[in-house]
Write a protein that holds these residues in place. Structure first.
Motif, PDB file in Angstrom:
ATOM      1  N   ALA A 103      65.798  10.099  20.344  1.00 51.04           N
ATOM      2  CA  ALA A 103      66.841  10.225  19.321  1.00 51.04           C
ATOM      3  C   ALA A 103      67.998   9.258  19.564  1.00 51.04           C
ATOM      4  O   ALA A 103      68.625   8.773  18.618  1.00 51.04           O
ATOM      5  N   ALA A 104      68.268   8.960  20.836  1.00 57.53           N
ATOM      6  CA  ALA A 104      69.385   8.065  21.163  1.00 57.53           C
ATOM      7  C   ALA A 104      69.174   6.670  20.575  1.00 57.53           C
ATOM      8  O   ALA A 104      70.134   6.000  20.169  1.00 57.53           O
ATOM      9  N   SER A 105      67.928   6.238  20.518  1.00 55.94           N
ATOM     10  CA  SER A 105      67.647   4.908  19.960  1.00 55.94           C
ATOM     11  C   SER A 105      68.012   4.857  18.475  1.00 55.94           C
ATOM     12  O   SER A 105      68.469   3.826  17.975  1.00 55.94           O
ATOM     13  N   ILE A 106      67.840   5.983  17.782  1.00 60.10           N
ATOM     14  CA  ILE A 106      68.193   6.049  16.362  1.00 60.10           C
ATOM     15  C   ILE A 106      69.712   6.063  16.201  1.00 60.10           C
ATOM     16  O   ILE A 106      70.263   5.410  15.312  1.00 60.10           O
ATOM     17  N   VAL A 107      70.381   6.801  17.074  1.00 65.03           N
ATOM     18  CA  VAL A 107      71.851   6.846  17.034  1.00 65.03           C
ATOM     19  C   VAL A 107      72.420   5.439  17.202  1.00 65.03           C
ATOM     20  O   VAL A 107      73.303   5.012  16.447  1.00 65.03           O
ATOM     21  N   LYS A 108      71.903   4.725  18.184  1.00 65.59           N
ATOM     22  CA  LYS A 108      72.385   3.364  18.439  1.00 65.59           C
ATOM     23  C   LYS A 108      72.112   2.459  17.243  1.00 65.59           C
ATOM     24  O   LYS A 108      72.954   1.634  16.860  1.00 65.59           O
ATOM     25  N   GLU A 118      84.037   0.472  22.132  1.00 63.91           N
ATOM     26  CA  GLU A 118      84.341  -0.645  21.236  1.00 63.91           C
ATOM     27  C   GLU A 118      83.465  -0.585  19.980  1.00 63.91           C
ATOM     28  O   GLU A 118      83.955  -0.784  18.860  1.00 63.91           O
ATOM     29  N   MET A 119      82.180  -0.297  20.177  1.00 66.30           N
ATOM     30  CA  MET A 119      81.281  -0.192  19.026  1.00 66.30           C
ATOM     31  C   MET A 119      81.674   0.997  18.145  1.00 66.30           C
ATOM     32  O   MET A 119      81.625   0.907  16.906  1.00 66.30           O
ATOM     33  N   PHE A 120      82.070   2.081  18.776  1.00 68.12           N
ATOM     34  CA  PHE A 120      82.495   3.263  18.017  1.00 68.12           C
ATOM     35  C   PHE A 120      83.691   2.922  17.127  1.00 68.12           C
ATOM     36  O   PHE A 120      83.719   3.270  15.942  1.00 68.12           O
ATOM     37  N   GLU A 121      84.668   2.216  17.697  1.00 70.37           N
ATOM     38  CA  GLU A 121      85.861   1.853  16.934  1.00 70.37           C
ATOM     39  C   GLU A 121      85.524   0.876  15.811  1.00 70.37           C
ATOM     40  O   GLU A 121      86.079   0.967  14.709  1.00 70.37           O
ATOM     41  N   ARG A 122      84.606  -0.055  16.069  1.00 73.19           N
ATOM     42  CA  ARG A 122      84.202  -1.000  15.027  1.00 73.19           C
ATOM     43  C   ARG A 122      83.556  -0.261  13.857  1.00 73.19           C
ATOM     44  O   ARG A 122      83.805  -0.572  12.692  1.00 73.19           O
ATOM     45  N   ALA A 123      82.745   0.728  14.191  1.00 76.99           N
ATOM     46  CA  ALA A 123      82.082   1.516  13.147  1.00 76.99           C
ATOM     47  C   ALA A 123      83.104   2.307  12.329  1.00 76.99           C
ATOM     48  O   ALA A 123      82.987   2.406  11.104  1.00 76.99           O
ATOM     49  N   ASN A 156      77.310  -3.817  11.204  1.00 78.09           N
ATOM     50  CA  ASN A 156      76.862  -5.014  10.489  1.00 78.09           C
ATOM     51  C   ASN A 156      77.099  -4.905   8.981  1.00 78.09           C
ATOM     52  O   ASN A 156      76.631  -5.753   8.209  1.00 78.09           O
ATOM     53  N   GLY A 157      77.793  -3.843   8.583  1.00 75.36           N
ATOM     54  CA  GLY A 157      78.173  -3.720   7.178  1.00 75.36           C
ATOM     55  C   GLY A 157      77.148  -3.066   6.277  1.00 75.36           C
ATOM     56  O   GLY A 157      77.282  -3.089   5.052  1.00 75.36           O
ATOM     57  N   ILE A 158      76.111  -2.485   6.849  1.00 76.93           N
ATOM     58  CA  ILE A 158      75.088  -1.814   6.039  1.00 76.93           C
ATOM     59  C   ILE A 158      75.592  -0.418   5.668  1.00 76.93           C
ATOM     60  O   ILE A 158      76.111   0.308   6.513  1.00 76.93           O
ATOM     61  N   SER A 159      75.438  -0.046   4.425  1.00 79.79           N
ATOM     62  CA  SER A 159      75.984   1.220   3.935  1.00 79.79           C
ATOM     63  C   SER A 159      75.215   2.425   4.471  1.00 79.79           C
ATOM     64  O   SER A 159      74.061   2.311   4.903  1.00 79.79           O
ATOM     65  N   LYS A 160      75.853   3.577   4.397  1.00 77.22           N
ATOM     66  CA  LYS A 160      75.222   4.825   4.842  1.00 77.22           C
ATOM     67  C   LYS A 160      73.963   5.103   4.034  1.00 77.22           C
ATOM     68  O   LYS A 160      72.958   5.556   4.570  1.00 77.22           O
ATOM     69  N   ARG A 161      74.034   4.839   2.744  1.00 78.33           N
ATOM     70  CA  ARG A 161      72.880   5.091   1.875  1.00 78.33           C
ATOM     71  C   ARG A 161      71.696   4.212   2.269  1.00 78.33           C
ATOM     72  O   ARG A 161      70.556   4.681   2.346  1.00 78.33           O
ATOM     73  N   LYS A 202      73.848  -0.868  12.674  1.00 75.19           N
ATOM     74  CA  LYS A 202      73.746  -1.214  11.254  1.00 75.19           C
ATOM     75  C   LYS A 202      75.091  -1.021  10.547  1.00 75.19           C
ATOM     76  O   LYS A 202      75.467  -1.813   9.676  1.00 75.19           O
ATOM     77  N   THR A 203      75.807   0.026  10.933  1.00 72.83           N
ATOM     78  CA  THR A 203      77.126   0.267  10.336  1.00 72.83           C
ATOM     79  C   THR A 203      78.076  -0.875  10.671  1.00 72.83           C
ATOM     80  O   THR A 203      78.807  -1.371   9.806  1.00 72.83           O
TER      81      THR A 203
END
Length: 207
Positions: A79-84, A185-190, A92-97, A89-90
């Motif tokens: 599951a962690a691989s999916i979380v990452k 850092e990634m969390f804040e970027r997201a 990189n600007g990819i939408s939630k949808r 993707k977020t």
């Protein structure tokens, strides 16, 4: 007529016509004991929160409980691989949808279905799907940076199922309690991507 029962004292007012002074006194003591026990349970939970113990039910998607210590989390690699991936993707600007659609197209079980099957052995009657809400909840959860956040909600009264949302200032955040899946850092970027992405999507929906 009012019927009075005292289980511990084997008293039933329908069978006995009077109540000795000791029974009301004992009932008061039982009530005080119950309140004291409630206070001690709350105090114990509060101490656990401040030490960074994970006190939730099912572990969050991406983690599992550590063997021998149910209050500590460790990474669930599958599951962690999916979380990452969701965070990457977020960022990189990819939408939630779009992220949700991509995960659904690969047949990946969403968090609730995955956790229910893995830890409770329950299989959903209908196939669940990823949606914007499930993506949003992952992106907004700081637990993936290695910290435990307790006290988001509190039970109004002991024994009640009703909970109230607590102000963010009252949350108990303990850093570095378990291995992180993503960096801070990634969390804040997201987080910074979320408002902009939402604004763009809202504007596009109006066109």
């Amino acid at each position: 007529n009012i019927r009075i029962l005292s289980v511990l004292d084997s008293y039933d007012s329908e069978e006995q016509s009077w109540i000795g002074m000791d029974i009301p006194f004992r009932n008061i003591m039982y009530e005080l004991y119950s309140r004291d026990l409630s206070y001690k349970i709350k105090a114990g939970l509060e101490a656990g929160r401040k030490r960074g113990k994970f006190l939730g039910g099912l572990p969050p998607y991406g983690y599992k409980r550590t063997k021998g210590n149910k209050y500590k989390l460790c990474i669930d690699k599958e599951a962690a691989s999916i979380v990452k991936e969701v965070f990457e993707k977020t960022c990189n600007g990819i939408s939630k949808r779009e992220i949700a659609c991509h995960l659904n197209s690969r047949g990946i079980s969403p968090p609730y279905e995955y956790l229910e099957k893995k830890y409770r052995g329950r299989k959903a009657e209908e196939k669940k799907r990823w949606n914007e809400g499930s993506i949003y909840r992952i992106i907004k959860n700081p637990i993936y940076t290695g910290c435990v956040v307790n006290g988001r909600k509190k039970v109004k009264t002991m024994g009640s199922k009703k909970k109230k949302n607590m102000n963010r200032k009252e949350w108990i955040i303990v850093e570095d309690t378990h291995e992180a899946i993503i960096s801070k850092e990634m969390f804040e970027r997201a987080q910074n991507k979320m408002p902009r992405m939402y604004t763009v999507q809202k504007r596009e929906n109006k066109l």
